[in-house]
Design an enzyme around this catalytic site. Structure first.
Site, mmCIF file in Angstrom:
data_model
loop_
_atom_site.group_PDB
_atom_site.id
_atom_site.type_symbol
_atom_site.label_atom_id
_atom_site.label_comp_id
_atom_site.label_asym_id
_atom_site.label_seq_id
_atom_site.Cartn_x
_atom_site.Cartn_y
_atom_site.Cartn_z
ATOM 1 C CB SER A 220 0.397 -9.322 8.622
ATOM 2 O OG SER A 220 0.266 -9.165 7.234
ATOM 3 C CG ASP A 392 4.982 -2.407 6.439
ATOM 4 O OD1 ASP A 392 4.739 -2.469 5.209
ATOM 5 O OD2 ASP A 392 4.258 -2.963 7.279
ATOM 6 C CG HIS A 427 4.111 -6.292 6.462
ATOM 7 N ND1 HIS A 427 3.100 -5.476 6.902
ATOM 8 C CD2 HIS A 427 3.556 -7.521 6.267
ATOM 9 C CE1 HIS A 427 1.972 -6.181 6.983
ATOM 10 N NE2 HIS A 427 2.223 -7.420 6.602
#
Length: 450
Positions: A220, A392, A427
């Site tokens: 991320s 995502d 995600h």
């Protein structure tokens, strides 16, 4: 003649046949479909692999911060100055101590950043000093009490299963979540220091592991941090010290829509359990002071061709990726407009920079992800209605594809770039759900083998 004698006779007759025909006629072994993999299945795969040191860079809410208050600190209330002169204390950690000690207002004040336009950089409030805890340890990231698998915990446990050991072959590089990696020509005292420490960490990890190059892993926001670090490192240093860059759901250069919603309506990424007031709105002024809050706004180059497609819709007007400065002012964040203008101006000058090291990028797709935010009444205190597309859950597919295309356009990078799209991977859980984590682990093992 008994069945056993017939089977033995047939086995002997098979030995008289040519090898190819013998293999064709031999019965295939039975498959035990109920067999569970042994505990050391990963270790078995690792028998043929010499492990390279790995450095983990976590997501945005996984790094703990400590603070120290000096005499220069002028608290808004006497209560917030209670720890002045008493040394380092935990400022940001996913725990219940903030509301329990009525420290939320002080937390918001002491976490805020102040932008210095003359220096073009961000500072703490006067009298507030901060530092990141547990730098170097892969096991020293935050542990959300309600989501203990967040912040790479499951990943480093899997890495331990294949032979990695914290402080020996596995390391962690937490950072100050409030800041953003600087673009070329920008200043960032926080990230300049961080990148220097990260370089020393990688050099030390390589030296203590017989000179083996390091694998740098980022998830991320940590993927964005890891990528910017490699991009900015001297080419000779990269070639000497970086074995592979593995990025899981990295925040893309072209931005994405979610940061727009977080800036407008507030972010709940900083988890503070036990609060009874709306968390996102309570923390919004603090969140808006961070450079990280505006670092990943969608860019006109990626969203809407010329930037004309509306990303935010209200009754009065629409806002495209080219209108984000005006949007900031309309949403009550006029103070951030100048900071945003400077960052976007710098970003607009530079061409895409490839890391020029072997790179694997793993993204989730097939999940509804916000592409357009509707604040019809212009009330940015409320959660918007969303028009969704592919992605995502956080990052838009168009942003991922733009990054892939830019990487492939670089001739030297194209042959060292692998992109993977995992349908159904979200995600936040791409490195926690068993099936997607397994693929991430496969790529880490593959990076060791190459």
């Amino acid at each position: 003649m008994g069945i056993d004698r017939i089977v033995r006779l047939l086995s002997l007759l098979l030995l008289l046949l040519p090898p190819g025909l013998r293999e064709h006629l031999s019965p295939a072994p039975a498959i035990d479909r109920h067999r569970q993999p042994p505990e050391d299945d990963h270790a078995g795969a690792n028998d043929e692999v010499v492990l390279h040191p790995i450095v983990l860079v976590p997501g945005v809410s996984c790094s703990e911060l400590e603070a120290r208050l000096t005499d220069a600190y002028r608290p808004s209330t006497p209560h917030c100055g209670a720890l002045k002169g008493k040394g380092w204390f935990g400022l940001w950690a996913n725990c219940s101590e903030l509301p329990a000690h009525h420290y939320v207002d002080c937390f918001i004040e002491q976490m805020r950043l102040v932008y210095d336009p003359a220096a073009g950089d961000y500072r703490n409030l006067p009298g507030v000093e901060t530092r990141v805890r547990n730098f170097g340890s892969a096991c020293g990231f935050q542990r959300n009490p309600e989501h203990t698998d967040w912040c790479l915990e499951v990943l480093w446990q899997e890495l331990e299963r294949i032979g990695y050991r914290d402080g020996d072959t596995m390391f962690g590089a937490p950072y100050d979540l409030r800041h953003a990696p600087p673009l070329p020509g920008q200043k960032s005292e926080a990230f300049t220091g961080y990148f220097q420490r990260l370089a020393r960490l990688i050099e030390g990890a390589s030296e203590s592991n017989h000179g083996r190059k390091a694998i740098l892993f980022g998830h991320s926001y940590g993927g964005m941090v890891a990528l910017e670090f490699v991009r900015g490192a001297p080419v000779a240093w990269r070639e000497r010290h970086i074995k592979h860059l593995v990025l899981a759901a990295p925040l893309p250069d072209g931005g994405f829509v979610q940061p727009v919603r977080l800036f407008a309506s507030g972010s709940d990424l900083l988890y503070v359990p036990g609060m009874t007031t709306p968390l996102a709105l309570t923390l919004r002024p603090m969140w808006r002071s961070f450079e990280s809050s505006i670092a990943n706004f969608p860019t006109p180059a990626v969203f809407g061709g010329g930037g004309d497609a509306p990303l935010v819709v209200t009754r009065e007007r629409n806002y495209s990726a080219a209108d984000m400065e005006e949007f900031l002012a309309a949403a009550g964040g006029a103070a951030a407009a100048e900071r945003f203008r400077r960052r976007r101006t710098v970003a607009g000058r530079g061409r895409f920079r490839a890391p020029m090291v072997p790179t694997t990028c793993i993204n989730g797709v097939g999940i509804e992800t916000a592409e357009r935010l509707v604040y019809w009444d212009g009330d940015f205190d409320k959660d918007p209605e969303q028009v969704n597309g592919d992605g995502d859950e956080n990052i838009n597919l168009v942003s991922m594809l733009a990054f892939d295309e830019a990487m492939r356009r670089e001739p030297g990078q194209n042959r060292m770039f692998k992109t993977i799209k995992l349908r159904g991977a979200r995600h936040g859980t791409i490195i926690t759900e068993d099936w997607s984590l397994k693929r991430v682990m496969q790529e880490i093992l593959e990076a060791n083998r190459i």
